[in-house]
Structure formats: C-alpha cells, structure tokens
Motif scaffolding. Sequence first.
Motif, PDB file in Angstrom:
ATOM      1  N   THR A   1       0.834  -1.186   0.027  1.00 55.76           N
ATOM      2  CA  THR A   1      -0.114  -0.020   0.031  1.00 55.76           C
ATOM      3  C   THR A   1       0.682   1.266  -0.005  1.00 55.76           C
ATOM      4  N   TYR A   2       0.499   2.184  -0.649  1.00 58.22           N
ATOM      5  CA  TYR A   2       1.037   3.644  -0.820  1.00 58.22           C
ATOM      6  C   TYR A   2       0.299   4.587  -0.112  1.00 58.22           C
ATOM      7  N   ALA A   3       1.024   5.563   0.247  1.00 61.13           N
ATOM      8  CA  ALA A   3       0.103   6.974   0.571  1.00 61.13           C
ATOM      9  C   ALA A   3      -0.539   7.743  -0.453  1.00 61.13           C
ATOM     10  N   VAL A   4      -1.565   8.388  -0.364  1.00 60.24           N
ATOM     11  CA  VAL A   4      -2.322   9.107  -1.335  1.00 60.24           C
ATOM     12  C   VAL A   4      -1.322  10.135  -1.680  1.00 60.24           C
ATOM     13  N   PRO A   5      -0.954  10.655  -2.880  1.00 59.46           N
ATOM     14  CA  PRO A   5       0.064  11.518  -3.197  1.00 59.46           C
ATOM     15  C   PRO A   5      -0.667  12.943  -2.743  1.00 59.46           C
ATOM     16  N   VAL A   6       0.335  13.929  -2.164  1.00 58.44           N
ATOM     17  CA  VAL A   6      -0.080  15.041  -1.982  1.00 58.44           C
ATOM     18  C   VAL A   6       0.467  16.125  -2.938  1.00 58.44           C
ATOM     19  N   ARG A   7       1.312  15.855  -3.948  1.00 56.20           N
ATOM     20  CA  ARG A   7       1.984  16.819  -4.742  1.00 56.20           C
ATOM     21  C   ARG A   7       1.600  16.498  -6.358  1.00 56.20           C
ATOM     22  N   PRO A   8       1.500  17.394  -7.079  1.00 54.51           N
ATOM     23  CA  PRO A   8       1.370  16.732  -8.502  1.00 54.51           C
ATOM     24  C   PRO A   8       2.442  16.209  -9.057  1.00 54.51           C
ATOM     25  N   ALA A   9       2.296  15.636 -10.245  1.00 61.41           N
ATOM     26  CA  ALA A   9       3.318  14.985 -11.291  1.00 61.41           C
ATOM     27  C   ALA A   9       4.636  15.993 -11.126  1.00 61.41           C
ATOM     28  N   ILE A  10       5.679  15.309 -11.315  1.00 63.03           N
ATOM     29  CA  ILE A  10       7.264  16.049 -11.356  1.00 63.03           C
ATOM     30  C   ILE A  10       7.986  15.681 -12.551  1.00 63.03           C
ATOM     31  N   GLY A  11       8.826  16.463 -13.018  1.00 68.11           N
ATOM     32  CA  GLY A  11      10.047  15.810 -13.847  1.00 68.11           C
ATOM     33  C   GLY A  11      11.127  15.807 -13.082  1.00 68.11           C
ATOM     34  N   ILE A  12      12.084  14.723 -13.459  1.00 64.99           N
ATOM     35  CA  ILE A  12      13.418  14.359 -13.147  1.00 64.99           C
ATOM     36  C   ILE A  12      14.401  14.441 -13.993  1.00 64.99           C
ATOM     37  N   ASP A  13      15.380  15.019 -13.506  1.00 61.96           N
ATOM     38  CA  ASP A  13      16.452  15.092 -14.081  1.00 61.96           C
ATOM     39  C   ASP A  13      17.664  14.531 -13.757  1.00 61.96           C
ATOM     40  N   GLY A  14      18.068  13.280 -14.152  1.00 62.15           N
ATOM     41  CA  GLY A  14      19.373  12.539 -13.723  1.00 62.15           C
ATOM     42  C   GLY A  14      20.691  12.970 -13.707  1.00 62.15           C
ATOM     43  N   GLY A  15      21.457  12.843 -12.669  1.00 62.91           N
ATOM     44  CA  GLY A  15      22.896  13.367 -12.882  1.00 62.91           C
ATOM     45  C   GLY A  15      23.902  12.787 -12.112  1.00 62.91           C
TER      46      GLY A  15
ATOM     47  N   THR B   1      26.273  15.369 -10.057  1.00 63.74           N
ATOM     48  CA  THR B   1      26.505  16.152  -9.169  1.00 63.74           C
ATOM     49  C   THR B   1      25.156  15.820  -8.033  1.00 63.74           C
ATOM     50  N   ASP B   2      24.157  15.817  -8.495  1.00 63.65           N
ATOM     51  CA  ASP B   2      22.765  15.005  -7.684  1.00 63.65           C
ATOM     52  C   ASP B   2      22.322  14.025  -8.288  1.00 63.65           C
ATOM     53  N   LEU B   3      22.046  12.884  -7.616  1.00 61.00           N
ATOM     54  CA  LEU B   3      21.386  11.718  -8.074  1.00 61.00           C
ATOM     55  C   LEU B   3      20.104  12.027  -9.239  1.00 61.00           C
ATOM     56  N   ALA B   4      19.314  13.060  -8.471  1.00 59.34           N
ATOM     57  CA  ALA B   4      17.940  13.306  -9.260  1.00 59.34           C
ATOM     58  C   ALA B   4      17.824  14.799  -8.955  1.00 59.34           C
ATOM     59  N   VAL B   5      17.450  15.635  -9.552  1.00 52.35           N
ATOM     60  CA  VAL B   5      16.954  16.797  -9.566  1.00 52.35           C
ATOM     61  C   VAL B   5      15.609  16.913  -9.933  1.00 52.35           C
ATOM     62  N   LEU B   6      14.438  17.466  -9.058  1.00 55.96           N
ATOM     63  CA  LEU B   6      13.067  17.456  -9.415  1.00 55.96           C
ATOM     64  C   LEU B   6      12.594  18.813  -9.664  1.00 55.96           C
ATOM     65  N   GLY B   7      11.643  19.035 -10.508  1.00 58.59           N
ATOM     66  CA  GLY B   7      11.277  20.364 -11.067  1.00 58.59           C
ATOM     67  C   GLY B   7      10.887  21.383 -10.090  1.00 58.59           C
ATOM     68  N   ASP B   8      10.564  20.749  -9.059  1.00 56.15           N
ATOM     69  CA  ASP B   8      10.242  21.971  -7.724  1.00 56.15           C
ATOM     70  C   ASP B   8      11.541  22.155  -6.909  1.00 56.15           C
ATOM     71  N   GLY B   9      12.438  21.813  -7.648  1.00 52.86           N
ATOM     72  CA  GLY B   9      13.804  22.420  -6.793  1.00 52.86           C
ATOM     73  C   GLY B   9      14.443  21.348  -5.757  1.00 52.86           C
ATOM     74  N   SER B  10      13.407  20.290  -5.506  1.00 51.79           N
ATOM     75  CA  SER B  10      14.110  19.123  -4.436  1.00 51.79           C
ATOM     76  C   SER B  10      15.126  18.346  -5.010  1.00 51.79           C
ATOM     77  N   ARG B  11      16.111  17.841  -4.419  1.00 54.33           N
ATOM     78  CA  ARG B  11      17.410  17.154  -4.613  1.00 54.33           C
ATOM     79  C   ARG B  11      17.584  16.035  -3.925  1.00 54.33           C
ATOM     80  N   ILE B  12      17.953  14.932  -4.928  1.00 51.83           N
ATOM     81  CA  ILE B  12      18.215  13.437  -4.021  1.00 51.83           C
ATOM     82  C   ILE B  12      19.832  13.590  -4.103  1.00 51.83           C
ATOM     83  N   VAL B  13      20.382  13.647  -2.959  1.00 50.58           N
ATOM     84  CA  VAL B  13      21.729  13.662  -3.081  1.00 50.58           C
ATOM     85  C   VAL B  13      22.539  12.252  -3.572  1.00 50.58           C
ATOM     86  N   HIS B  14      23.394  12.344  -4.305  1.00 48.77           N
ATOM     87  CA  HIS B  14      24.486  11.267  -4.784  1.00 48.77           C
ATOM     88  C   HIS B  14      25.272  10.826  -3.658  1.00 48.77           C
ATOM     89  N   PRO B  15      25.247   9.679  -3.035  1.00 52.27           N
ATOM     90  CA  PRO B  15      25.957   9.514  -1.673  1.00 52.27           C
ATOM     91  C   PRO B  15      27.446   9.001  -2.247  1.00 52.27           C
TER      92      PRO B  15
END
Length: 426
Positions: free
Chosen positions: A189-203, A205-219
């Motif tokens: 089971t997954y939670a009900v989403p609270v934000r709309p669809a988002i674009g993801i740019d892989g890289g 420097t950061d593993l993934a950068v989202l269109g709202d400015g959020s970043r997933i750090v490359h460990p």
Amino acid sequence: MSAPPLLPPAEPAEPCTPPVMQAAKGRLYGAGLASVARIGGQCRAVWNLFLAESAARYEAEGKFVFYTEMSARLPKLLKEDPRLAGLPHRAAQMTVQKLDRALRDCAKSKGANRRGFPRFKRYSDRADAFSFVGREVRSEAGRIRLPKIGWLRVRGMMLPEGADLKQVAVTQEPNGWHVSIQFEAAAKTYAVPVRPAIGIDGGLTDLAVLGDGSRIVHPRLARKALSRVRRLNRERDRRRKGSVNRKRTVARLGRLHRHVADARRDAMHKDTRTLVDTYEGFAVEDLSLRGLMRTRMAGSFADAGLGGFLRTLRYKAEWAGRWWGVFPRFRRSTGVCPDCIHVGPKLPLSVRRWACENCGVAHDRDVAAARVILRGAVGQVLPKPAAEMPRKRGSAARGGDRASARSSHDGSPANVATALAETVSV
C-alpha cells in the motif's frame, strides 16, 4: 406466526487487490549449509558435464545438446554417477533449463547484441547456485525448508502473510549463501499523493533533481570506499596464488563490495518510496545508459546507480498507479527555457545557472531541465485495470495470468494534462 426479524443490510465488501509478482531475499544460516554447498557443487558438475558435451557436438556436427535430450538423460545420470548421489532431481532439472536457455540465446543472438558461448563454472568462482519450484518449499518466520536439506535459518527476508511461492533460488555470494524467493502477494500500500506530477533530471552532482527544486543527493558510496578497495587489491596482489591468506583477502574484498552495493540499494529504495508516496506521477528522460558507461565518467555513473534508481522508481510507480512519462532521447532539455520554450545555445557543464535570452528569467540548469522534461514527456504507463501489468520473466511466471497494477487514484494528474496540451515542439 410472526414474521422473521429483518436483518441489517450487509456492508459492501472491500475490493480485492489482485496479487502481483514480488521477490524477497535473505541469508541462510544453520548446520544444513554443508548440504547446501554439496548440492551447489553437484549442480555445477551437471552444468559443466552437459556444456562439455554441447561444445564437443557443436565442434563435430554444428549442433547443441538441448533441454529435451538433457532432461531425458538426467534420471540415469543421477542414479549411476556417484558424484551426484543425493542431488534433488528438481535442482538438476532447473540447472539444465538454465543451460538450455543460455545455449539458445547464444544461437539466436546476432550483431552487437550477440551473446557468447556459456562458460564453464569453477569451484574458485564461489558462485554456485540451484533452484526449486515454490510448491516444494515451506517458509515460516525466520526459517525455510528446502527439499533433501531440511530447515535452515534465514535472516533478512520478510514474506507477507498468504504469499504464494513460485520459485526459490539458492545462490552463493562472497559473504555466504542466500535464498531468493519469487512469490505472488497483494501489492504494498502507498500513501495518497499530496503533490502533482514532477519531472526528474538525473545526473552525477545530484542523483536526481526534481522540477520543484528538490534534490536527491548522490551518496558516492564507491568513491568513499575507494581507498579501502585499493589497499585490499594491493594486499591481494602481494599474496601467493592459491594461498590461504590470498583467499582471506579476496573474501574481505568481496565483503567490502557487497557492503557498498547493499548501502546503495538501501538508499535507492528509501528515496524511491518517498517519491512515490509524495507525487502523482513522474517524467524522466530516455537516457542511453549503455552509452554513458562507455565514457570517461563510467565509474561515476556506475557509482550513482542511475539505471537501478529509475527501474525501481518505475515499478513502484506502476504498483501505486502513478503516471509515468518519458522525454524523447534526442530532444534537448538543457538550455531550454521551461517558461517560454525558447531554445538557447548549448551550455557547458561548468554553467549551472543561466538566463533566458527571450524572457530574461534566470534558471537553475538542472531544475529547468526537469521542468522541460515534464512538459515534453510522452505518457507511457497510466493507471491500468487489474491483470494488465506484465509479470517478470522466468519459468515460475511463464504461461500464467498477468499481475495487476493497483491504482490509488483515477485518471492522470491535472498538471500533466495541462503541460501536454501546452507542449510546443522543441
């Protein structure tokens, strides 16, 4: 005669969630590991025996020994060969099935994707494996029962209640013996989403950068362990081949690589689960990961595990019924203004922020690319009805019904429809 009392109306039954194919893995412990190692060596002997016959026949007649002939000879071989005493017939049968598949892939593949002739297995590889059908195996909390082996303790494997076991594979790895189980059970089971669809740019420097400015750090886990890997490699090269100290160093090196892979996988699952619980859908770029692995940055891309990250995010998005879009491979996403869709000049990697020549808005390089990916993505995976999601390949799933994708909301996200309607060809 009085009328019978009226019964309260029955409550509507909750919709049944169709099962989906899943997998779980754990490490084996216990006194029965000696039997596990024996069966693994016997399956290795069966593989090498039939592979040698296939090689000899191909050299003489141009033909292989395929499954029909190998399977017909197995009962007599297991009875007469003393080296194979006590080998379960099912494990030997599934071993020749894998060999048959490898031989057919070698015969059919052509060109750049051609697969070479299967290799002989060696004891020193420490990579023995064998399989069973799920109905022959029993599993309980913290232990598993394998045919002709008995009960073994297992750690790190959690099966949901009522799981239907399909196939069980026992594999040898640098840090011991592991068991992997394919099973059918209700999707998580997954939670009900609270934000709309988002674009993801892989890289990188950061593993993934989202269109709202959020970043997933490359460990950068492999880079952090690089000094220890180099030290163990030098230590291994100083040891005499075949010595006990060399084997110990090789085992330590394998455990280190395993630790890095486990840490990367753990971070990947946590990040993808957070994304699926938060957003209604995802748009990603169709990258040529094989081509990226041929560049001078191949080590960094391998350390990032971008391909595994996208694959994990996709199957979790399918299970949760999220929207999934793919940006075409040969369209530009970097240097394109997400507001006015003006295509600017190509930007070198050193430029991290730039301003649009047409509207003058300043953009972050990766965030703007993620927004362009969302606008130009073509929807590929939408929430599907039950029994339409393809199941995993394999003997356990072959010929059965298709698993389902459980949808947590209906229809595609509103911002995706708006973006697709406003998309201008770049």
